[in-house]
Design a protein around this motif. Structure first.
Motif, PDB file in Angstrom:
ATOM      1  N   SER A 198       0.956  -1.059   0.008  1.00 42.51           N
ATOM      2  CA  SER A 198       0.438   0.377   0.081  1.00 42.51           C
ATOM      3  C   SER A 198       0.966   0.919  -0.122  1.00 42.51           C
ATOM      4  N   ARG A 199       2.400   1.196   0.891  1.00 38.38           N
ATOM      5  CA  ARG A 199       2.907   2.178   0.996  1.00 38.38           C
ATOM      6  C   ARG A 199       3.964   2.813  -0.262  1.00 38.38           C
ATOM      7  N   ARG A 200       3.882   1.962  -1.680  1.00 43.67           N
ATOM      8  CA  ARG A 200       5.095   2.000  -2.351  1.00 43.67           C
ATOM      9  C   ARG A 200       3.700   1.726  -3.789  1.00 43.67           C
ATOM     10  N   ALA A 201       2.931   2.258  -3.468  1.00 43.57           N
ATOM     11  CA  ALA A 201       2.210   2.002  -5.205  1.00 43.57           C
ATOM     12  C   ALA A 201       2.776   2.472  -6.274  1.00 43.57           C
ATOM     13  N   GLY A 202       3.528   3.341  -6.316  1.00 44.86           N
ATOM     14  CA  GLY A 202       4.263   2.725  -7.653  1.00 44.86           C
ATOM     15  C   GLY A 202       4.549   1.955  -8.217  1.00 44.86           C
ATOM     16  N   ALA A 203       5.883   1.464  -7.520  1.00 46.15           N
ATOM     17  CA  ALA A 203       6.915   0.446  -7.452  1.00 46.15           C
ATOM     18  C   ALA A 203       5.300  -1.016  -7.780  1.00 46.15           C
ATOM     19  N   SER A 204       4.079  -1.017  -6.922  1.00 45.91           N
ATOM     20  CA  SER A 204       3.762  -2.175  -7.507  1.00 45.91           C
ATOM     21  C   SER A 204       2.792  -2.177  -8.347  1.00 45.91           C
ATOM     22  N   LEU A 205       2.229  -0.682  -8.514  1.00 49.67           N
ATOM     23  CA  LEU A 205       1.286  -1.050 -10.201  1.00 49.67           C
ATOM     24  C   LEU A 205       2.062  -1.510 -11.345  1.00 49.67           C
ATOM     25  N   ALA A 206       3.855  -1.140 -11.320  1.00 48.17           N
ATOM     26  CA  ALA A 206       4.285  -0.815 -12.543  1.00 48.17           C
ATOM     27  C   ALA A 206       4.687  -3.158 -12.934  1.00 48.17           C
ATOM     28  N   VAL A 207       4.547  -3.503 -11.517  1.00 50.49           N
ATOM     29  CA  VAL A 207       4.797  -5.031 -11.531  1.00 50.49           C
ATOM     30  C   VAL A 207       2.714  -5.495 -11.827  1.00 50.49           C
ATOM     31  N   PHE A 208       2.657  -5.089 -11.560  1.00 50.74           N
ATOM     32  CA  PHE A 208       1.074  -5.282 -11.708  1.00 50.74           C
ATOM     33  C   PHE A 208       0.619  -5.727 -13.268  1.00 50.74           C
ATOM     34  N   VAL A 209       0.742  -3.553 -14.254  1.00 52.82           N
ATOM     35  CA  VAL A 209       0.541  -3.800 -15.281  1.00 52.82           C
ATOM     36  C   VAL A 209       1.604  -4.958 -15.845  1.00 52.82           C
TER      37      VAL A 209
END
Length: 849
Positions: free
Chosen positions: A467-478
């Protein structure tokens, strides 16, 4: 000075540089490999273009030329031109071993002016060779498929119509054939002089005629072609040069290449996504140094210039591993696609492919970095004297900086698809998929931080970290979501295609399709069908015609231009430059749906109607620019017939029912000269073979397609093509894993102190590893799950709206891909973090800050 600063920065940050280069080069590999393969194919086709056409020039038509047309044609040719003439048509071959539909090629002594036929006996057949025994005796050459299908070989006797011929040889290599996909029938070569006594070509029979010409030296093919078009006004008559013949022959393989190119763009997009994240992370660690340089007099523009140089240099270096990776992928791609061509392809990285790679690497690196480089203009030196840490995300938001990247991918898609329409749809669909994944990913990572009731501390910390590192998480997710989507689309489409063509006892798909039936042959055919207890599914008349006018305007030939052409332009030119097959029936068949307009008002009444009513297939209408209310004038065997379009209908072509682009109101063409086509319902194999043999024995001019065998060939070809698509999809997913590795590695390094602080507080190495792996396993599972779910929606859309077939859902492949992607993501996350996890906390504490 700027170059020196850029080089120094790269040397200091060599790990970042390696990640950036590897990530970018992997994304470029599929693109460059496909470009190299296409260039090899085009080069080979151009080199063999005269052999493909077998002449310098060919005048082709689906009818005999009139005496007037023949005279004008010969007058327009340069003095000293040599002429040949060939026919191509489908016919039934009969023998003691069974019957099969074949494509008869009736040639004369001049064939081929260029190229050669290589026979299994070792003979080379050229224009000047005197070993063409089929011209001297009642003999034939056959394609080797007939040996595997019927057991025929040299010396066996076959019958074509009224002709009894002996097989003298088998064709080992045919230079006039380029694309070998699922063909309806193998070729048989015979003497053209035998056609009149064969009885194969009767009134209404379907055939292709080609007048082949060997021009005298010094003639300019394009000028001769223009001169012929000036005297041959009928759009049904085409004048082909080696260049146009090569384009036509490679068109089908070109379609596959178009779609492979689009998949390679997805891999490139995912690579750009990873490169953007890595670059953003790198730039965030350099902001303090940039601020110091600013206080020492470096201008913002100069600072941006340093990092533009860096990005360009990294892109330049990335071309080296791209070339190496491409050399590994090319043999696989060539093996998968090379089976569709008669010549061996040996694609290599050409100078043109290298230039494209260089442009994409250097310019692409620059484009990816623009949104983050602009943040330098927001940097203030006062930040140096503040305890606040400067973050890349601060400052003015410039959404326009993402526009160059979007424009680049849009034009790449159009270039690869050779279609503004398909390229636009592809980019639009990709934007929607990315937005959907971003939305789902954002909700997922934010919801992860709200999960309560977890007993293990590392589970709780993992979800809070997401939740805190949404930017990195979203890059992996996409990245992983796109990979899962690509991997799953093709199996879903194949599953639906196989289900659509599944032959069962009550199958609606016919097992045999007959055409070129004459009016007077129906009683005899009905008798044979009655004896075999078979009732035909449908019988439809076929009337030859050509369009003269549309809404009072002459319907002119569309001459294809040279250079870049969209697939839509190619399709329109082909449809314009051919005759039309018209038909009539009382109403629509079970494979047709009226989508606009009104039904036929009944049989044509000349006392009440000024013109006939027409029904046009909707896609054909779009290609030709027809709409409701348009008035068309046809030439039907010298008689003008005027009609008005009253409805548009959708046809399910995969039904294999007798369907037509244009239907005419009943009562208009009933007395016109015509032939018939008919479909036979599903029959067991032996009954199908017996019926085909019986019909071929009595009605030799009637061509019969074994739909079951044809569909089987189509599915086998689709299977071979699918492997090449899976290769590109796999490359895209591999790129996604590189993105995952890069992001996990970067995140672990950023959180190095945090992770080792956990060890100091008493956490074991296993617990720290579980903390990391839980975070990324959860992310990979959700991303792959929703990527697979979106693939089902995309496959449904493609089946329903593009292929117009029934969608059959298969859950095994999507669920299996979710498990595999999650497990691989766990492995990659472990490899990316293993050294940090094993690192001694005491060593960290002893390090100087």
């Amino acid at each position: 000075m700027l170059l020196r600063l850029a080089c120094r920065e790269l040397l200091r940050s060599w790990r970042f540089g390696l990640f950036f280069i590897f990530n970018l080069s992997l994304g470029l590999t599929g693109f460059v490999s496909l470009q190299a393969f296409n260039e090899a194919l085009e080069t080979e086709i151009q080199a063999n273009s005269k052999a493909i056409l077998s002449a310098d020039l060919a005048v082709t038509a689906r009818r005999e030329l009139t005496e007037d047309e023949t005279a004008k044609m010969r007058q327009a040719l340069p003095a000293g031109t040599k002429e040949g003439k060939i026919y191509e048509f489908f016919a039934m071959l009969s023998s003691s071993k069974g019957s099969r539909l074949v494509l008869v090629k009736a040639v004369d002594g001049t064939y081929p002016f260029y190229g050669e036929l290589e026979l299994e006996s070792g003979r080379q057949i050229t224009s000047t060779s005197d070993n063409k025994d089929i011209l001297k005796e009642q003999k034939a050459w056959i394609y080797p498929e007939l040996r595997s299908q019927l057991g025929l070989d040299a010396g066996d006797e076959i019958q074509l119509g009224q002709l009894k011929l002996q097989i003298s040889d088998l064709v080992k290599k045919d230079a006039t054939q380029t694309f070998r996909a699922a063909s309806l029938a193998p070729r048989v070569f015979i003497n053209r002089e035998l056609l009149p006594q064969s009885g194969l070509l009767q009134y209404g029979s379907t055939f292709s005629l080609a007048h082949l010409f060997l021009l005298p030296s010094g003639s300019v093919e394009a000028q001769v072609r223009e001169g012929l078009y000036n005297v041959l006004n009928d759009p049904q008559i085409n004048v082909e040069t080696p260049a146009t013949a090569g384009e036509d022959s490679g068109r089908q393989l070109g379609y596959l290449s178009d779609y492979l190119g689009l998949v390679s763009i997805v891999a490139l997009f995912m690579s750009a996504l990873g490169a953007a994240y890595i670059y953003r992370l790198f730039l965030s660690t350099r902001m303090k140094e940039i601020a110091i340089l600013r206080t020492l007099g470096l201008q913002s523009g100069q600072a941006v210039g340093v990092y533009i140089l860096q990005a360009s240099m990294l892109g330049l270096i990335a071309t080296v591993p791209t070339m190496l990776f491409s050399l590994l992928v090319l043999p696989l791609l060539s093996k998968l696609l090379g089976s569709f061509t008669p010549f061996d392809l040996h694609p290599t990285i050409t100078s043109e492919a290298f230039v494209i790679c260089l442009f994409m690497a250097v310019f692409g690196s620059f484009v990816v970095s623009i949104p983050f480089l602009m943040k330098i203009f927001d940097l203030r030196a006062a930040k140096l004297f503040s305890e606040e840490k400067f973050a890349v995300g601060e400052g003015q938001r410039r959404y326009w900086t993402f526009l160059p990247c979007l424009v680049l991918f849009y034009f790449l898609a159009v270039y690869q698809a050779h279609s503004w329409k398909i390229g636009s749809l592809f980019i639009g669909a990709m934007i929607l998929v990315v937005l959907a994944l971003l939305l789902i990913g954002y909700v997922t990572v934010k919801a992860a931080g709200l999960i309560k009731g977890l007993h293990s501390w590392f589970f709780k910390f993992s979800f809070l970290s997401l939740s805190r590192r949404a930017g990195a998480s979203l890059a992996v997710f996409v990245a992983l979501g796109m990979g899962a989507l690509l991997i799953n689309i093709l199996p879903q489409l194949k599953n639906s295609l196989q289900a659509e063509f599944q032959f069962e006892g009550k199958s609606k798909i016919p097992s045999l399709f007959m055409f070129d039936i004459q009016d007077e042959q129906w009683p005899g055919i009905d008798q044979v069908l009655k004896e075999k207890n078979v009732t035909p599914l449908a019988r439809s008349p076929l009337v030859r015609a050509r369009i003269l006018k549309v809404n009072g305007q002459d319907y002119e030939r569309k001459i294809e231009s040279q250079g870049f052409k969209t697939r839509e332009e190619e399709r329109e030119a082909r449809f314009r430059n051919r005759g039309m097959n018209l038909s009539y029936r009382e109403g629509l068949s079970s494979s047709e749906i009226m989508i606009k307009g009104r039904p036929f008002s009944g049989p044509f009444d000349p006392d009440k109607q000024k013109r006939a009513e027409l029904s046009v297939e909707t896609r054909f209408a779009d290609r030709m620019g027809f709409k409701l209310g348009d008035v068309l004038v046809f030439d039907v065997q010298g008689v003008e017939v005027e009609g008005e379009i009253i409805n548009l209908r959708k046809v399910k072509w995969t039904s294999f029912q007798p369907n037509f682009f244009i239907l005419v109101q009943e009562g208009v063409l009933n007395d016109a000269p015509k032939s018939w086509i008919s479909a036979i319902p599903f029959l067991p194999e032996q009954q199908r073979v017996d019926l085909q043999n019986a019909l071929a024995q009595q009605f030799s001019n009637v061509s019969i397609i074994d739909v079951v065998r044809t569909v089987d060939d189509v599915l086998k070809t689709a299977e071979k093509m699918s492997w090449s698509l899976e290769l590109m999809a796999g490359l895209a997913l591999l790129t996604g894993y590189i993105v995952l590795f890069s992001i996990v590695r970067s995140q672990i390094k950023l959180r190095r102190w945090e992770l080792n602080m956990l060890k100091i507080l008493g956490a074991s190495g296993g617990e720290v590893a579980s903390f990391i792996l839980t975070e990324f396993a959860f992310l990979a599972f959700i991303a792959s799950f929703f990527g697979a779910a979106l693939s089902v929606l995309v496959s449904f859309g493609l089946n329903t709206f593009i292929f117009e077939s029934e969608f059959r859902l298969s859950l095994v492949q999507p669920l299996l891909s979710v498990v595999i992607i999650t497990c691989l993501s766990l492995l990659i996350s472990f490899l990316a973090s293993v050294d940090i996890v094993r690192e001694s906390a005491l060593g960290i504490l002893r390090e100087e800050k």
